[in-house]
Design a protein around this motif. Structure first.
Motif, PDB file in Angstrom:
ATOM      1  N   GLU A  58       2.602  -0.422  -2.848  1.00 31.51           N
ATOM      2  CA  GLU A  58       0.968  -0.576  -3.195  1.00 31.51           C
ATOM      3  C   GLU A  58       0.904  -2.155  -3.913  1.00 31.51           C
ATOM      4  O   GLU A  58       0.460  -2.858  -3.791  1.00 31.51           O
ATOM      5  CB  GLU A  58       0.296   0.211  -3.290  1.00 31.51           C
ATOM      6  CG  GLU A  58       0.151   1.443  -2.380  1.00 31.51           C
ATOM      7  CD  GLU A  58       0.250   1.031  -1.620  1.00 31.51           C
ATOM      8  OE1 GLU A  58      -0.118   0.099  -0.985  1.00 31.51           O
ATOM      9  OE2 GLU A  58       0.978   1.928  -0.296  1.00 31.51           O
ATOM     10  N   HIS A  61       1.657  -5.073  -2.059  1.00 32.81           N
ATOM     11  CA  HIS A  61       0.851  -5.704  -1.716  1.00 32.81           C
ATOM     12  C   HIS A  61      -0.456  -6.788  -1.936  1.00 32.81           C
ATOM     13  O   HIS A  61      -1.057  -7.622  -1.321  1.00 32.81           O
ATOM     14  CB  HIS A  61       0.318  -4.196  -0.342  1.00 32.81           C
ATOM     15  CG  HIS A  61       1.159  -4.021   0.277  1.00 32.81           C
ATOM     16  ND1 HIS A  61       1.549  -5.172   1.445  1.00 32.81           N
ATOM     17  CD2 HIS A  61       1.172  -2.954   0.992  1.00 32.81           C
ATOM     18  CE1 HIS A  61       2.377  -4.649   2.290  1.00 32.81           C
ATOM     19  NE2 HIS A  61       2.046  -2.786   2.205  1.00 32.81           N
ATOM     20  N   ILE A  99       2.838 -10.948   3.227  1.00 33.47           N
ATOM     21  CA  ILE A  99       2.245 -10.039   2.288  1.00 33.47           C
ATOM     22  C   ILE A  99       2.324  -8.636   3.152  1.00 33.47           C
ATOM     23  O   ILE A  99       2.648  -7.600   2.162  1.00 33.47           O
ATOM     24  CB  ILE A  99       0.516 -10.086   2.335  1.00 33.47           C
ATOM     25  CG1 ILE A  99       0.137 -11.290   2.311  1.00 33.47           C
ATOM     26  CG2 ILE A  99       0.138  -8.422   1.769  1.00 33.47           C
ATOM     27  CD1 ILE A  99      -1.448 -11.855   2.050  1.00 33.47           C
ATOM     28  N   LEU A 100       3.243  -8.204   4.019  1.00 29.03           N
ATOM     29  CA  LEU A 100       2.569  -7.245   4.739  1.00 29.03           C
ATOM     30  C   LEU A 100       4.488  -6.347   4.523  1.00 29.03           C
ATOM     31  O   LEU A 100       5.140  -5.626   4.328  1.00 29.03           O
ATOM     32  CB  LEU A 100       3.210  -7.191   5.795  1.00 29.03           C
ATOM     33  CG  LEU A 100       1.534  -6.930   6.569  1.00 29.03           C
ATOM     34  CD1 LEU A 100       1.661  -7.216   7.929  1.00 29.03           C
ATOM     35  CD2 LEU A 100       1.057  -5.900   6.144  1.00 29.03           C
ATOM     36  N   ALA A 103       6.066  -5.417   0.597  1.00 26.13           N
ATOM     37  CA  ALA A 103       6.352  -3.967  -0.207  1.00 26.13           C
ATOM     38  C   ALA A 103       7.557  -3.357   0.096  1.00 26.13           C
ATOM     39  O   ALA A 103       7.674  -2.797  -1.257  1.00 26.13           O
ATOM     40  CB  ALA A 103       5.351  -2.962   0.597  1.00 26.13           C
ATOM     41  N   ASP A 138       2.927  -1.003   8.011  1.00 28.00           N
ATOM     42  CA  ASP A 138       2.737  -3.050   7.945  1.00 28.00           C
ATOM     43  C   ASP A 138       4.095  -3.375   8.592  1.00 28.00           C
ATOM     44  O   ASP A 138       3.534  -4.575   9.136  1.00 28.00           O
ATOM     45  CB  ASP A 138       4.278  -2.872   6.658  1.00 28.00           C
ATOM     46  CG  ASP A 138       3.102  -2.072   5.559  1.00 28.00           C
ATOM     47  OD1 ASP A 138       2.355  -2.210   5.509  1.00 28.00           O
ATOM     48  OD2 ASP A 138       3.721  -1.157   3.881  1.00 28.00           O
TER      49      ASP A 138
END
Length: 221
Positions: A58, A61, A99-100, A103, A138
């Protein structure tokens, strides 16, 4: 008053999401599925402890969002673990995929590994979007973003190129010491178990990484 029972749910039954799933209270609608309903229950959880990998997931992200000029509303590693954004994403499709993918890639980087999806998994996720059988994990979101960038008429190879470019961008940025330091700082805060408000997220990240400093040169779309 007893705490709500925790369950592990699947998203779409593909690749990493099939193996990982997500943990959420049984009475909370997380709406990971494209139809807006919870995914199927894999198992019930008796004693859940927040894992470091979830905190890193998290936090990554949130750090990549911060670096991409996206405001954060809150972040949490406690079920249901998630980052909520306070404003629409104006970054490019490749940046959104980064961004996805940041993680799961950050989880692997914590173990000194670098990962991208296999060609088989990429094809599976991309095909699910075409068939409108995707969920909200994701990887499904990455596939949807790739197809949105190219259009279905461009064909799967064009979508795969965008899909892969975003993954490689995430790996490139994770090589930066300031990015890793920001992820670890926020992960430490998330490990405390409380929901972290957006202002605190940005404050912690900003100590290592200026807001918007991960934006790429291409025009956002």
């Amino acid at each position: 008053m007893s705490k709500p029972k925790l369950v592990q749910r699947a998203c779409c039954g593909t690749g990493l999401s099939r193996r990982r799933g997500y943990v959420a209270p049984s009475n909370v609608d997380v709406s990971f599925d494209i139809a807006g309903v919870n995914g199927p229950i894999i198992s019930e959880i008796e004693d859940h402890q927040i894992e470091r990998t979830t905190c890193i997931h998290e936090a990554a992200h949130a750090v990549f969002a911060h670096g991409s000029s996206i405001k954060i509303e809150s972040a949490s590693a406690a079920p249901p673990a998630r980052v909520i954004y306070a404003m629409p994403c104006t970054s490019s499709p490749v940046e959104r995929i980064a961004i996805l993918w940041a993680a799961p890639a950050a989880e692997a980087a914590a173990l000194n590994r670098r990962i991208t999806l296999s060609l088989l998994d990429e094809s599976d996720y991309l095909s699910r979007v075409c068939a409108f059988e995707f969920g909200g994990c994701d990887e499904c979101k990455m596939a949807l973003t790739a197809w949105t960038a190219t259009g279905l008429s461009a064909g799967i190879d064009a979508a795969r190129a965008v899909f892969r470019e975003g993954q490689l961008l995430a790996l490139k940025l994770l090589d930066r010491c300031d990015v890793r330091a920001a992820i670890n700082a926020l992960a430490d805060k998330l490990a405390e178990g409380a929901i972290v408000d957006g202002a605190t997220c940005h404050e912690l990240i900003e100590r290592h990484l200026p807001f918007g400093s991960l934006r790429q040169s291409q025009e956002p779309s």
